[in-house]
Design a protein around this motif. Sequence first.
Motif, PDB file in Angstrom:
ATOM      1  N   UNK A 181       1.130  10.304   6.480  1.00 32.20           N
ATOM      2  CA  UNK A 181       2.209   9.313   6.464  1.00 32.20           C
ATOM      3  C   UNK A 181       2.066   8.327   5.306  1.00 32.20           C
ATOM      4  N   UNK A 182       1.260   8.664   4.334  1.00 28.89           N
ATOM      5  CA  UNK A 182       1.187   7.866   3.116  1.00 28.89           C
ATOM      6  C   UNK A 182       0.152   6.771   3.105  1.00 28.89           C
ATOM      7  N   UNK A 183      -0.689   6.681   4.146  1.00 23.51           N
ATOM      8  CA  UNK A 183      -1.725   5.653   4.181  1.00 23.51           C
ATOM      9  C   UNK A 183      -2.825   5.995   3.170  1.00 23.51           C
ATOM     10  N   UNK A 184      -3.221   4.983   2.389  1.00 19.38           N
ATOM     11  CA  UNK A 184      -4.252   5.192   1.363  1.00 19.38           C
ATOM     12  C   UNK A 184      -5.458   4.272   1.554  1.00 19.38           C
ATOM     13  N   UNK A 185      -5.430   3.417   2.604  1.00 20.35           N
ATOM     14  CA  UNK A 185      -6.565   2.525   2.823  1.00 20.35           C
ATOM     15  C   UNK A 185      -6.370   1.679   4.063  1.00 20.35           C
TER      16      UNK A 185
ATOM     17  N   UNK B  73     -14.813   5.243   3.212  1.00 18.69           N
ATOM     18  CA  UNK B  73     -14.852   5.331   1.747  1.00 18.69           C
ATOM     19  C   UNK B  73     -15.099   6.756   1.273  1.00 18.69           C
ATOM     20  N   UNK B  74     -15.947   7.477   1.975  1.00 19.29           N
ATOM     21  CA  UNK B  74     -16.248   8.863   1.581  1.00 19.29           C
ATOM     22  C   UNK B  74     -15.004   9.738   1.650  1.00 19.29           C
ATOM     23  N   UNK B  75     -14.070   9.369   2.529  1.00 27.04           N
ATOM     24  CA  UNK B  75     -12.834  10.141   2.645  1.00 27.04           C
ATOM     25  C   UNK B  75     -11.845   9.786   1.547  1.00 27.04           C
ATOM     26  N   UNK B  76     -12.127   8.727   0.789  1.00 20.43           N
ATOM     27  CA  UNK B  76     -11.263   8.372  -0.333  1.00 20.43           C
ATOM     28  C   UNK B  76     -10.320   7.220  -0.099  1.00 20.43           C
ATOM     29  N   UNK B  77     -10.372   6.626   1.092  1.00 21.60           N
ATOM     30  CA  UNK B  77      -9.527   5.469   1.356  1.00 21.60           C
ATOM     31  C   UNK B  77     -10.078   4.225   0.677  1.00 21.60           C
TER      32      UNK B  77
ATOM     33  N   UNK C 209       8.365   5.745   6.092  1.00 22.94           N
ATOM     34  CA  UNK C 209       7.997   7.080   5.578  1.00 22.94           C
ATOM     35  C   UNK C 209       9.212   8.009   5.597  1.00 22.94           C
ATOM     36  N   UNK C 210       9.942   8.015   6.699  1.00 22.91           N
ATOM     37  CA  UNK C 210      11.110   8.893   6.815  1.00 22.91           C
ATOM     38  C   UNK C 210      12.224   8.506   5.840  1.00 22.91           C
ATOM     39  N   UNK C 211      12.338   7.214   5.529  1.00 20.12           N
ATOM     40  CA  UNK C 211      13.350   6.762   4.576  1.00 20.12           C
ATOM     41  C   UNK C 211      12.883   6.879   3.127  1.00 20.12           C
ATOM     42  N   UNK C 212      11.631   7.295   2.969  1.00 20.97           N
ATOM     43  CA  UNK C 212      11.045   7.469   1.633  1.00 20.97           C
ATOM     44  C   UNK C 212      11.060   6.162   0.825  1.00 20.97           C
ATOM     45  N   UNK C 213      10.640   5.079   1.473  1.00 20.97           N
ATOM     46  CA  UNK C 213      10.640   3.776   0.798  1.00 20.97           C
ATOM     47  C   UNK C 213       9.247   3.160   0.785  1.00 20.97           C
ATOM     48  N   UNK C 214       8.212   3.977   0.924  1.00 16.61           N
ATOM     49  CA  UNK C 214       6.846   3.478   0.857  1.00 16.61           C
ATOM     50  C   UNK C 214       6.360   3.485  -0.594  1.00 16.61           C
ATOM     51  N   UNK C 215       5.548   2.496  -0.991  1.00 17.80           N
ATOM     52  CA  UNK C 215       4.928   2.530  -2.321  1.00 17.80           C
ATOM     53  C   UNK C 215       3.767   3.522  -2.344  1.00 17.80           C
ATOM     54  N   UNK C 216       3.106   3.636  -3.461  1.00 19.38           N
ATOM     55  CA  UNK C 216       2.008   4.600  -3.587  1.00 19.38           C
ATOM     56  C   UNK C 216       0.731   4.134  -2.900  1.00 19.38           C
ATOM     57  N   UNK C 217       0.592   2.812  -2.665  1.00 25.58           N
ATOM     58  CA  UNK C 217      -0.595   2.283  -1.992  1.00 25.58           C
ATOM     59  C   UNK C 217      -0.177   1.579  -0.705  1.00 25.58           C
ATOM     60  N   UNK C 218      -0.557   2.167   0.426  1.00 24.12           N
ATOM     61  CA  UNK C 218      -0.183   1.632   1.739  1.00 24.12           C
ATOM     62  C   UNK C 218      -1.441   1.496   2.590  1.00 24.12           C
ATOM     63  N   UNK C 219      -1.617   0.308   3.193  1.00 20.43           N
ATOM     64  CA  UNK C 219      -2.819   0.021   3.969  1.00 20.43           C
ATOM     65  C   UNK C 219      -2.477  -0.227   5.436  1.00 20.43           C
ATOM     66  N   UNK C 220      -3.324   0.270   6.320  1.00 20.28           N
ATOM     67  CA  UNK C 220      -3.231  -0.067   7.744  1.00 20.28           C
ATOM     68  C   UNK C 220      -3.759  -1.484   7.921  1.00 20.28           C
TER      69      UNK C 220
END
Length: 305
Positions: free
Chosen positions: A159-163, A180-184, A104-115
């Motif tokens: 931190x860019x997590x989307x799911x 799911x209701x939160x949009x992840x 995240x700090x290096x700005x190298x994450x894609x648009x879809x990031x999953x835990x």
Amino acid sequence: MAKLELHVRNYKLLYKYITEDYFKYEIDIISVGDEGCIFHMPSSKEIISIFNTIINAGLQPKLITPKVVDIHFEKIMDLLQTLVNNHLDYQLVINDFGVLYEAYNRKILPSQVFVGRSLSRTLEDTPWHFLLLENEEFSDDMISNTMADYSKYKFLKNYGITGIETSLLPEAMRGLARIQKWGWKINCHLANCAVAFARKCAYAKHKNLEIGNCVNHCHESIDITMSQYSNGIDYQPCHNQLDKKLLDFNLLGNVLYRRIEMQEEWLIDADENITFVIHDYDLEKSDLEHIINTFRRTYHEEITN
């Protein structure tokens, strides 16, 4: 509509799967990498060719990264930087909060990031969870997915997590509905539950393999069936079917898995934010075909040549 993902642990088999007729029309996403082992990660030189092969087949590429120690940390960073430099659209699974923070700090994450599953653990992943919850008043909430917490959601979203990635288990569905209701988006693993992640590789130790030179010997899991269990005082034999079902595991790398029965009704109500994940390393070809056919019937789609 829900999507279907195939995780190819041995990425050298990628072309084989892409050219198989029964995969070509049903798989939406192909993932490579490993949630437990750094040595199953492709190199920076390999990743572009791998992802271009997936993209040229009309599929979405996805990279799964494990928890890593310091000496391998920059390998993951180099992989992510290479993908950014080549402007590739892909999905990323992260099983290490340190990797998430630095990427995240290096700005190298894609648009879809999953835990990943090592981080989105739920008590239900443990086969004997019902014994731990016998006297708990709020057991339904305790068994829900650990990420079904709004404070965690807000923090990780920053931190860019989307799911999230999770094992598809009956009681976990309550927490997943909240997420799911939160949009992840949610990636549910079928017929496969990650029970435990180890810092050291028990597979390599059992097989007497040298760490780092063990990849070619780590494609088939080791079946583990416990013949005894402890009641806190002494050991007793596993004498009934319930015990046997609970204590059948398979070890692959540094992750302990168990097989779970796939419930077809879980597929029916899935919406477009759900992806079902199947694995090539713990399913026979007939099992993979069965899951794909079930998925096809559920959504009333036909294969056309």
